[in-house]
Each structure stands twice: as C-alpha cells, then as structure tokens.
Design a protein around this motif. Structure first.
Motif, PDB file in Angstrom:
ATOM      1  N   ARG A   1       0.855  -1.209  -0.005  1.00 15.28           N
ATOM      2  CA  ARG A   1      -0.053   0.026  -0.006  1.00 15.28           C
ATOM      3  C   ARG A   1       0.856   1.211   0.009  1.00 15.28           C
ATOM      4  N   VAL A   2       2.130   1.230   0.537  1.00 14.60           N
ATOM      5  CA  VAL A   2       2.968   2.401   0.831  1.00 14.60           C
ATOM      6  C   VAL A   2       3.457   2.488  -0.527  1.00 14.60           C
ATOM      7  N   ALA A   3       3.980   1.408  -1.227  1.00 11.76           N
ATOM      8  CA  ALA A   3       4.451   1.287  -2.633  1.00 11.76           C
ATOM      9  C   ALA A   3       3.628   2.184  -3.452  1.00 11.76           C
ATOM     10  N   GLU A   4       2.332   1.466  -3.293  1.00 15.33           N
ATOM     11  CA  GLU A   4       1.284   2.120  -4.350  1.00 15.33           C
ATOM     12  C   GLU A   4       0.981   3.473  -4.350  1.00 15.33           C
ATOM     13  N   PHE A   5       1.087   4.014  -2.931  1.00  9.61           N
ATOM     14  CA  PHE A   5       0.896   5.427  -2.696  1.00  9.61           C
ATOM     15  C   PHE A   5       1.973   6.228  -3.489  1.00  9.61           C
ATOM     16  N   TRP A   6       3.416   5.759  -3.121  1.00  8.31           N
ATOM     17  CA  TRP A   6       4.496   6.308  -3.763  1.00  8.31           C
ATOM     18  C   TRP A   6       4.570   6.447  -5.199  1.00  8.31           C
ATOM     19  N   ARG A   7       3.845   5.300  -6.085  1.00  6.17           N
ATOM     20  CA  ARG A   7       4.048   5.312  -7.430  1.00  6.17           C
ATOM     21  C   ARG A   7       2.841   6.323  -7.801  1.00  6.17           C
TER      22      ARG A   7
ATOM     23  N   VAL B   1      12.742  -3.339  -4.070  1.00  5.18           N
ATOM     24  CA  VAL B   1      11.977  -4.147  -3.240  1.00  5.18           C
ATOM     25  C   VAL B   1      12.428  -5.376  -2.633  1.00  5.18           C
ATOM     26  N   ASN B   2      12.394  -5.247  -1.574  1.00  5.60           N
ATOM     27  CA  ASN B   2      12.748  -6.536  -0.892  1.00  5.60           C
ATOM     28  C   ASN B   2      11.706  -7.167  -0.292  1.00  5.60           C
ATOM     29  N   LYS B   3      11.121  -8.570  -0.793  1.00  3.61           N
ATOM     30  CA  LYS B   3      10.110  -9.253  -0.515  1.00  3.61           C
ATOM     31  C   LYS B   3      10.371 -10.317   0.553  1.00  3.61           C
ATOM     32  N   ASP B   4      11.615 -10.055   1.323  1.00  3.42           N
ATOM     33  CA  ASP B   4      11.639 -10.935   2.388  1.00  3.42           C
ATOM     34  C   ASP B   4      10.459 -11.219   3.320  1.00  3.42           C
ATOM     35  N   GLU B   5      10.107 -12.421   3.599  1.00  2.00           N
ATOM     36  CA  GLU B   5       9.148 -12.711   4.468  1.00  2.00           C
ATOM     37  C   GLU B   5       9.110 -12.232   5.707  1.00  2.00           C
ATOM     38  N   GLU B   6      10.141 -12.025   6.404  1.00  2.00           N
ATOM     39  CA  GLU B   6      10.264 -11.462   7.629  1.00  2.00           C
ATOM     40  C   GLU B   6      10.650 -10.120   7.902  1.00  2.00           C
ATOM     41  N   PHE B   7      11.649  -9.679   7.039  1.00  2.00           N
ATOM     42  CA  PHE B   7      12.189  -8.377   6.886  1.00  2.00           C
ATOM     43  C   PHE B   7      12.082  -7.524   5.556  1.00  2.00           C
ATOM     44  N   PRO B   8      10.776  -7.431   5.042  1.00  2.00           N
ATOM     45  CA  PRO B   8      10.656  -6.721   3.522  1.00  2.00           C
ATOM     46  C   PRO B   8      10.828  -5.224   3.711  1.00  2.00           C
ATOM     47  N   ALA B   9      10.972  -4.737   2.483  1.00  2.00           N
ATOM     48  CA  ALA B   9      11.092  -3.320   2.596  1.00  2.00           C
ATOM     49  C   ALA B   9      11.124  -2.672   1.100  1.00  2.00           C
ATOM     50  N   VAL B  10      10.937  -1.502   0.951  1.00  2.00           N
ATOM     51  CA  VAL B  10      10.757  -0.832  -0.341  1.00  2.00           C
ATOM     52  C   VAL B  10      11.572   0.436  -0.206  1.00  2.00           C
ATOM     53  N   TYR B  11      12.130   0.730  -1.247  1.00  2.00           N
ATOM     54  CA  TYR B  11      13.142   1.891  -1.471  1.00  2.00           C
ATOM     55  C   TYR B  11      12.452   2.791  -2.460  1.00  2.00           C
TER      56      TYR B  11
END
Length: 207
Positions: free
Chosen positions: A117-123, A132-142
């Motif tokens: 949802r955050v990434a969608e707002f940024w786009r 985009v890091n889709k790690d199950e435990e520590f995901p992240a978006v830059y």
C-alpha cells in the motif's frame, strides 16, 4: 576572356565568404554558438544576481522540512491509520535524514500488504521505486523523488520504520521536526519501545 575569368573568381570567393558568415561557430565547449534554439536551464537567479540550482537553493533545514512532508503524506495515506513516533534525526556535512517509527503492531500476515500500500501511494505520487525486498520476515521498499530517498522497512520485532534522506544541500542548522505524532511522543526515549498499539486490521493474527 581573362577579365571575365577574374570576375567569376572574385564573385565565387565573395559568395563563399558570405556563406561562412551564416554558419554556426563552435565555442570552446564544442557547442554551437550561432543562431538556433537555446537549451532550457533549471538554474534560478539568486538575490545577488548569481545563478543557482534548486538543490543549491535549499539548505539542510529546508531539506528536513521537505523530508517531513514526504513522511507526513505517506503516513496519512495509510488506511486504516497507524500510530507513529519520531525516530532520531541525523545530519551529515550537507544532508539530513528524518525517521518515523510505527508503534502499531503489524502482524506478519499483514506486512507485505502494508508495504504494498505504501509503494502504491509512492507510485501514484510519481516517486520512482528503486528496489523492493520481499523477504518474508524483513521486507522493505526503497523509492526516490526529487533527489530525496525514502524507504519503509520491517525490522526486529516486526516493527515498521520509515526514513527520508535528503540530497546534499547547503549546510545549515536543523531544528526538530514540527510534525506532531498521532500518539505518545516518547520524547527523550531511545531506542523506542517495540510496537504495542493494537489495530483491529493491521494487528490481526499477531500474538
């Protein structure tokens, strides 16, 4: 006959000279300096008559305020809303980083949705998603916008963190953020406690 030939030679030489006057001449930088369209410039004129780029016109305080605005708008766009507190502000010789820490529990089952949802707002805001890091435990978006970097990441204890980093700007003092947290400010507390605010939506499935 000779007179006609001399006249023709003079006429030809004069024609070539006049043609040369209409050509563009290359400057020392190799660019044409003759008539033609002028390339646009993004530089602005300062109060002293000098030109400066938009980034040079901004100081670290202005950059901090811009970073605050980016974080404010991002957090306000999250529905249902989450509670957050300020993280530490750090400064370099010409850059500044603002941080926000989410105090709402985001369940493991909701982490990827939260970041999506955050990434969608940024786009939608014309930010460029850099990684985009889709790690199950520590995901992240830059992401990046106007030279500023912004990120959202899940770290220890499932806590969500936001950061906004400025480009290099004019050095100046940086005041504390004027943005008001929508919960306890935890002023003087570092590190902040683990998330402890329950959300009927985001905390679903959390222990």
């Amino acid at each position: 006959m000779r007179r006609r030939l001399r006249t023709a030679v003079v006429t030809l030489a004069l024609g070539l000279a006049l043609a040369g006057c209409g050509r563009q001449q290359a400057g020392s930088d190799g660019l044409a300096t003759g008539a033609g369209p002028t390339a646009p410039t993004t530089a602005s004129t300062g109060t002293d008559g000098s030109t400066e780029s938009p980034m040079n016109a901004m100081d670290m305080q202005g950059a901090a305020e811009r970073a605050d605005s980016m974080l404010d708008l991002t957090l306000k766009a999250i529905e249902p809303s989450v509670q957050w507190a300020h993280g530490p502000t750090t400064t370099g010789s010409c850059d500044v980083t603002r941080r926000r820490t989410v105090m709402t529990v985001v369940a493991p089952e909701r982490r990827q949705e939260f970041l999506d949802r955050v990434a969608e707002f940024w786009r939608d805001s014309d930010y460029r998603i850099k990684a985009v890091n889709k790690d199950e435990e520590f995901p992240a978006v830059y992401a990046q916008a106007e030279g500023f970097g912004i990120s959202v990441s899940v770290r220890g204890g499932g806590q969500v963190f936001f950061e906004a980093d400025s480009p290099c700007v004019r050095a100046s003092k940086v005041a504390d953020s004027a943005s008001k947290p929508n919960g306890p400010s935890y002023e003087g507390v570092y590190p902040l406690p683990r998330p402890d605010v329950k959300s009927p939506y985001w905390s679903t499935g959390a222990s």
